[in-house]
Design a protein around this motif. Structure first.
Motif, PDB file in Angstrom:
ATOM      1  N   LEU A 370       0.826  -1.204   0.000  1.00 27.52           N
ATOM      2  CA  LEU A 370       0.000   0.000   0.000  1.00 27.52           C
ATOM      3  C   LEU A 370       0.863   1.258   0.000  1.00 27.52           C
ATOM      4  CD1 LEU A 370      -2.828   1.237   0.174  1.00 27.52           C
ATOM      5  CD2 LEU A 370      -2.662   1.057   2.671  1.00 27.52           C
ATOM      6  N   ILE A 371       1.922   1.256   0.838  1.00 28.36           N
ATOM      7  CA  ILE A 371       2.813   2.420   0.900  1.00 28.36           C
ATOM      8  C   ILE A 371       3.492   2.653  -0.443  1.00 28.36           C
ATOM      9  CG2 ILE A 371       4.956   3.282   1.933  1.00 28.36           C
ATOM     10  CD1 ILE A 371       4.064   1.845   4.532  1.00 28.36           C
ATOM     11  N   ILE A 372       3.987   1.563  -1.045  1.00 27.06           N
ATOM     12  CA  ILE A 372       4.677   1.695  -2.333  1.00 27.06           C
ATOM     13  C   ILE A 372       3.706   2.152  -3.414  1.00 27.06           C
ATOM     14  CG2 ILE A 372       5.840   0.375  -4.144  1.00 27.06           C
ATOM     15  CD1 ILE A 372       7.071  -1.314  -1.862  1.00 27.06           C
ATOM     16  N   THR A 373       2.482   1.625  -3.379  1.00 30.04           N
ATOM     17  CA  THR A 373       1.480   2.025  -4.375  1.00 30.04           C
ATOM     18  C   THR A 373       1.159   3.513  -4.258  1.00 30.04           C
ATOM     19  OG1 THR A 373       0.525  -0.195  -4.350  1.00 30.04           O
ATOM     20  CG2 THR A 373      -0.844   1.581  -5.237  1.00 30.04           C
ATOM     21  N   ILE A 374       0.966   3.981  -3.025  1.00 28.28           N
ATOM     22  CA  ILE A 374       0.677   5.403  -2.814  1.00 28.28           C
ATOM     23  C   ILE A 374       1.847   6.260  -3.286  1.00 28.28           C
ATOM     24  CG2 ILE A 374       0.306   7.168  -1.050  1.00 28.28           C
ATOM     25  CD1 ILE A 374      -1.277   5.032   0.523  1.00 28.28           C
ATOM     26  N   THR A 375       3.081   5.807  -2.976  1.00 31.71           N
ATOM     27  CA  THR A 375       4.267   6.544  -3.422  1.00 31.71           C
ATOM     28  C   THR A 375       4.309   6.638  -4.945  1.00 31.71           C
ATOM     29  OG1 THR A 375       5.486   5.765  -1.480  1.00 31.71           O
ATOM     30  CG2 THR A 375       6.788   6.627  -3.305  1.00 31.71           C
ATOM     31  N   ALA A 376       4.014   5.518  -5.606  1.00 35.30           N
ATOM     32  CA  ALA A 376       4.033   5.506  -7.073  1.00 35.30           C
ATOM     33  C   ALA A 376       2.974   6.436  -7.652  1.00 35.30           C
ATOM     34  CB  ALA A 376       3.824   4.077  -7.572  1.00 35.30           C
ATOM     35  N   ILE A 377       1.776   6.415  -7.046  1.00 38.17           N
ATOM     36  CA  ILE A 377       0.694   7.280  -7.539  1.00 38.17           C
ATOM     37  C   ILE A 377       1.074   8.756  -7.387  1.00 38.17           C
ATOM     38  CG2 ILE A 377      -1.677   8.031  -7.075  1.00 38.17           C
ATOM     39  CD1 ILE A 377      -2.294   5.077  -6.372  1.00 38.17           C
ATOM     40  N   VAL A 378       1.641   9.092  -6.211  1.00 37.15           N
ATOM     41  CA  VAL A 378       2.050  10.484  -5.982  1.00 37.15           C
ATOM     42  C   VAL A 378       3.115  10.899  -6.988  1.00 37.15           C
ATOM     43  CG1 VAL A 378       3.207  12.025  -4.355  1.00 37.15           C
ATOM     44  CG2 VAL A 378       1.406  10.483  -3.553  1.00 37.15           C
ATOM     45  N   PHE A 379       4.094  10.007  -7.221  1.00 33.01           N
ATOM     46  CA  PHE A 379       5.156  10.330  -8.171  1.00 33.01           C
ATOM     47  C   PHE A 379       4.592  10.542  -9.577  1.00 33.01           C
ATOM     48  CE2 PHE A 379       8.186   8.818 -11.370  1.00 33.01           C
ATOM     49  CZ  PHE A 379       9.198   9.752 -11.193  1.00 33.01           C
ATOM     50  N   LEU A 380       3.724   9.616 -10.022  1.00 37.31           N
ATOM     51  CA  LEU A 380       3.145   9.744 -11.360  1.00 37.31           C
ATOM     52  C   LEU A 380       2.283  11.000 -11.474  1.00 37.31           C
ATOM     53  CD1 LEU A 380       2.198   6.004 -12.014  1.00 37.31           C
ATOM     54  CD2 LEU A 380       4.060   7.304 -13.069  1.00 37.31           C
ATOM     55  N   LEU A 381       1.599  11.344 -10.380  1.00 30.40           N
ATOM     56  CA  LEU A 381       0.795  12.561 -10.388  1.00 30.40           C
ATOM     57  C   LEU A 381       1.681  13.794 -10.562  1.00 30.40           C
ATOM     58  CD1 LEU A 381      -2.014  13.812 -10.074  1.00 30.40           C
ATOM     59  CD2 LEU A 381      -1.636  13.837  -7.599  1.00 30.40           C
ATOM     60  N   LEU A 382       2.821  13.814  -9.852  1.00 32.54           N
ATOM     61  CA  LEU A 382       3.749  14.939  -9.987  1.00 32.54           C
ATOM     62  C   LEU A 382       4.309  15.029 -11.403  1.00 32.54           C
ATOM     63  CD1 LEU A 382       5.697  14.676  -6.602  1.00 32.54           C
ATOM     64  CD2 LEU A 382       4.109  16.479  -7.285  1.00 32.54           C
ATOM     65  N   VAL A 383       4.669  13.865 -11.973  1.00 35.67           N
ATOM     66  CA  VAL A 383       5.179  13.859 -13.350  1.00 35.67           C
ATOM     67  C   VAL A 383       4.116  14.383 -14.308  1.00 35.67           C
ATOM     68  CG1 VAL A 383       5.922  12.365 -15.245  1.00 35.67           C
ATOM     69  CG2 VAL A 383       6.864  12.033 -12.948  1.00 35.67           C
ATOM     70  N   SER A 384       2.866  13.965 -14.104  1.00 39.19           N
ATOM     71  CA  SER A 384       1.775  14.422 -14.976  1.00 39.19           C
ATOM     72  C   SER A 384       1.590  15.936 -14.875  1.00 39.19           C
ATOM     73  CB  SER A 384       0.476  13.707 -14.602  1.00 39.19           C
ATOM     74  OG  SER A 384       0.610  12.315 -14.771  1.00 39.19           O
ATOM     75  N   ILE A 385       1.687  16.455 -13.644  1.00 37.01           N
ATOM     76  CA  ILE A 385       1.540  17.907 -13.457  1.00 37.01           C
ATOM     77  C   ILE A 385       2.653  18.647 -14.182  1.00 37.01           C
ATOM     78  CG2 ILE A 385       1.671  19.747 -11.730  1.00 37.01           C
ATOM     79  CD1 ILE A 385       0.246  17.798  -9.797  1.00 37.01           C
ATOM     80  N   ILE A 386       3.894  18.123 -14.056  1.00 36.32           N
ATOM     81  CA  ILE A 386       5.023  18.783 -14.723  1.00 36.32           C
ATOM     82  C   ILE A 386       4.852  18.749 -16.238  1.00 36.32           C
ATOM     83  CG2 ILE A 386       7.504  18.620 -15.168  1.00 36.32           C
ATOM     84  CD1 ILE A 386       7.772  17.578 -12.268  1.00 36.32           C
ATOM     85  N   ILE A 387       4.422  17.580 -16.766  1.00 33.74           N
ATOM     86  CA  ILE A 387       4.215  17.465 -18.220  1.00 33.74           C
ATOM     87  C   ILE A 387       3.119  18.426 -18.682  1.00 33.74           C
ATOM     88  CG2 ILE A 387       3.387  15.909 -20.036  1.00 33.74           C
ATOM     89  CD1 ILE A 387       4.798  13.633 -18.518  1.00 33.74           C
ATOM     90  N   PHE A 388       2.027  18.468 -17.903  1.00 29.63           N
ATOM     91  CA  PHE A 388       0.935  19.365 -18.267  1.00 29.63           C
ATOM     92  C   PHE A 388       1.394  20.826 -18.246  1.00 29.63           C
ATOM     93  CE2 PHE A 388      -2.731  21.994 -17.048  1.00 29.63           C
ATOM     94  CZ  PHE A 388      -3.569  21.736 -18.133  1.00 29.63           C
ATOM     95  N   TRP A 389       2.196  21.163 -17.202  1.00 29.03           N
ATOM     96  CA  TRP A 389       2.699  22.542 -17.102  1.00 29.03           C
ATOM     97  C   TRP A 389       3.597  22.869 -18.283  1.00 29.03           C
ATOM     98  CZ3 TRP A 389       7.808  24.245 -16.216  1.00 29.03           C
ATOM     99  CH2 TRP A 389       7.931  25.618 -15.977  1.00 29.03           C
ATOM    100  N   LYS A 390       4.461  21.915 -18.693  1.00 24.89           N
ATOM    101  CA  LYS A 390       5.337  22.126 -19.843  1.00 24.89           C
ATOM    102  C   LYS A 390       4.517  22.310 -21.119  1.00 24.89           C
ATOM    103  CE  LYS A 390       9.676  21.619 -18.381  1.00 24.89           C
ATOM    104  NZ  LYS A 390      10.757  22.569 -18.704  1.00 24.89           N
ATOM    105  N   TRP A 391       3.477  21.473 -21.245  1.00 27.47           N
ATOM    106  CA  TRP A 391       2.635  21.561 -22.446  1.00 27.47           C
ATOM    107  C   TRP A 391       1.922  22.905 -22.525  1.00 27.47           C
ATOM    108  CZ3 TRP A 391      -2.806  21.727 -22.782  1.00 27.47           C
ATOM    109  CH2 TRP A 391      -3.315  21.603 -24.086  1.00 27.47           C
ATOM    110  N   LYS A 392       1.390  23.368 -21.384  1.00 32.11           N
ATOM    111  CA  LYS A 392       0.702  24.655 -21.357  1.00 32.11           C
ATOM    112  C   LYS A 392       1.660  25.794 -21.692  1.00 32.11           C
ATOM    113  CE  LYS A 392      -2.942  25.673 -19.841  1.00 32.11           C
ATOM    114  NZ  LYS A 392      -4.214  26.034 -20.507  1.00 32.11           N
ATOM    115  N   LYS A 393       2.890  25.696 -21.154  1.00 34.83           N
ATOM    116  CA  LYS A 393       3.870  26.745 -21.405  1.00 34.83           C
ATOM    117  C   LYS A 393       4.255  26.783 -22.877  1.00 34.83           C
ATOM    118  CE  LYS A 393       8.380  28.438 -19.964  1.00 34.83           C
ATOM    119  NZ  LYS A 393       9.593  28.178 -19.174  1.00 34.83           N
ATOM    120  N   ALA A 394       4.465  25.569 -23.457  1.00 36.71           N
ATOM    121  CA  ALA A 394       4.828  25.508 -24.882  1.00 36.71           C
ATOM    122  C   ALA A 394       3.706  26.049 -25.754  1.00 36.71           C
ATOM    123  CB  ALA A 394       5.155  24.065 -25.263  1.00 36.71           C
TER     124      ALA A 394
END
Length: 397
Positions: A370-394
């Motif tokens: 459960l801990i590892i799953t939550i960690t993975a979800i949080v990490f993927l969420l952060l990556v998605s936010i960064i990608i979305f922010w990059k896309w919006k900026k571009a």
């Protein structure tokens, strides 16, 4: 340049995620490497069958008078020889004795100056006509310098008797015996000193496997296989004793019990599949509990009212509830233990001053996942936010 930095961040994150996901499997692999399997059939040599059938034997080394059953009388019998020296001890060998439920098979009293050996004998079905008197297949009292080697000591379910009982004895060597089916303790030393209990096969006794009680000191309990008894190995009111390199498994209650003890070493034991505690420590101080494997018991190690003990380098895994549970136990050192994949975690209640240093602690595997799953979800969420922010900026640019 920004894209390169972004890719580096993503790569580092993926590496960290992979490490987190593989940690539980690495722990499982390492713990399996630590298990030492002992073949019970090879642990103790099978004694030879006695070729002399005898009635129960009583020897009192201090007995005098006509027909006194002392060692001089014993060596005049077919079943005994020797001179009682260290090089040539009195020896009882190749004897089979059935106590018929009313006698000790062999009883030796007051042998304090002579060396004796009992080997390759079969003792069974001891008992006492008086139910308030202790009975044992092999009964030693107030004696020294005895070797009990390669005997088969078997009880009967209807008789309340021990396998071997020694009271006020010292310098005993109890080695390579098969002790089974006794209604009471398999081996018990009471108020005894400087003795070794080694390489015995102790199984299916209705009470305890090995019991050391009443102030016994400097008893070495080593390399025994203690299986399917009520309790495994117990020490009470004792000090300066050692419990080392034993395999203690499948007992109905506890693997190892120490009550009212101090300065006892419990090291390098395999304590597995006991139906209650792997190790129960109560009102005991200054114990060294080192490098034991405590696995698949209901509880791992229980400490109650016990202070200034050291728990070092133990592997405590796959127990159903608490791996280590301390109640009103203070100033203990818990150092360098591996405590993983138990249903609960290390717990302290009403304790002060305990030190926890460099332990590896994971809880139940489901919690790890459960801990590892939550960690993975949080990490993927952060990556998605960064990608979305990059896309919006571009898109704005």
């Amino acid at each position: 340049m920004e894209n390169r930095n972004f890719l580096k961040i993503v790569k580092i994150g993926i590496v960290i995620l992979c490490i987190l996901l593989t940690m539980p499997f690495l722990n499982k692999f390492d713990s399996k490497l630590e298990v030492n399997i002992i073949d019970s059939e090879q642990h103790v040599k099978t004694p030879k069958t006695g070729n002399i059938d005898e009635s129960p034997i009583l020897i009192d080394a201090e007995a005098t008078g006509i027909n006194a059953h002392n060692w001089s009388w014993a060596v005049s019998q077919d079943w005994c020889n020797g001179s009682g020296t260290e090089i040539d001890p009195y020896r009882i060998s190749q004897v089979s004795i059935n106590g018929m439920g009313v006698n000790n098979c062999i009883e030796i009293r007051n042998s304090k100056n002579d060396y004796f050996m009992i080997d390759h004998c079969n003792f069974l079905n001891a008992g006492n006509a008086d139910p308030f008197q202790l009975a044992a297949n092999l009964f030693l009292n107030n004696s020294k310098y005895g070797k009990i080697i390669l005997n088969e000591i078997i009880g009967a379910s209807s008789n309340l008797a021990m396998g071997l009982y020694a009271e006020n004895c010292s310098y005993l060597q109890i080695e390579s015996n098969n002790v089974s089916e006794n209604r009471f303790n398999a081996i018990q030393l009471s108020h005894s000193f400087a003795s070794n209990i080694t390489n015995n096969l102790i199984y299916n006794n209705h009470y305890g496997g090995i019991s050391v009680v009443d102030g016994s000191q400097t008893i070495h309990i080593t390399n025994n296989l203690v299986d399917q008894n009520y309790d495994g190995i117990g020490i009470s009111d004792g000090s300066y004793n050692w419990i080392n390199n034993n395999t203690i498994s499948n007992n109905i209650l506890d693997g190892i019990i120490c009550v009212n003890c101090y300065n006892v070493e419990i090291a390098s034991n395999e304590i597995t599949l006991n139906k209650y505690d792997g190790m129960y420590i109560a009102s005991s101080n200054n114990l060294n509990i080192i490098a034991n494997t405590i696995e698949n018991n209901v509880y791992g190690i229980i400490l109650r009212y016990s202070d200034s003990n050291s728990l070092w380098d133990n592997i405590i895994i796959h127990n159903n509830y608490y791996p280590v549970w301390l109640y009103s136990s203070n100033y203990n050192r818990i150092l360098g233990n591996t405590i993983t994949e138990n249903k609960e975690t290390l717990t302290q209640i009403d304790c002060i001053g305990n030190e926890l240093i460099d332990n590896i602690i994971f809880n139940d595997p489901e919690q790890q996942f459960l801990i590892i799953t939550i960690t993975a979800i949080v990490f993927l969420l952060l990556v998605s936010i960064i990608i979305f922010w990059k896309w919006k900026k571009a898109k704005r640019d």
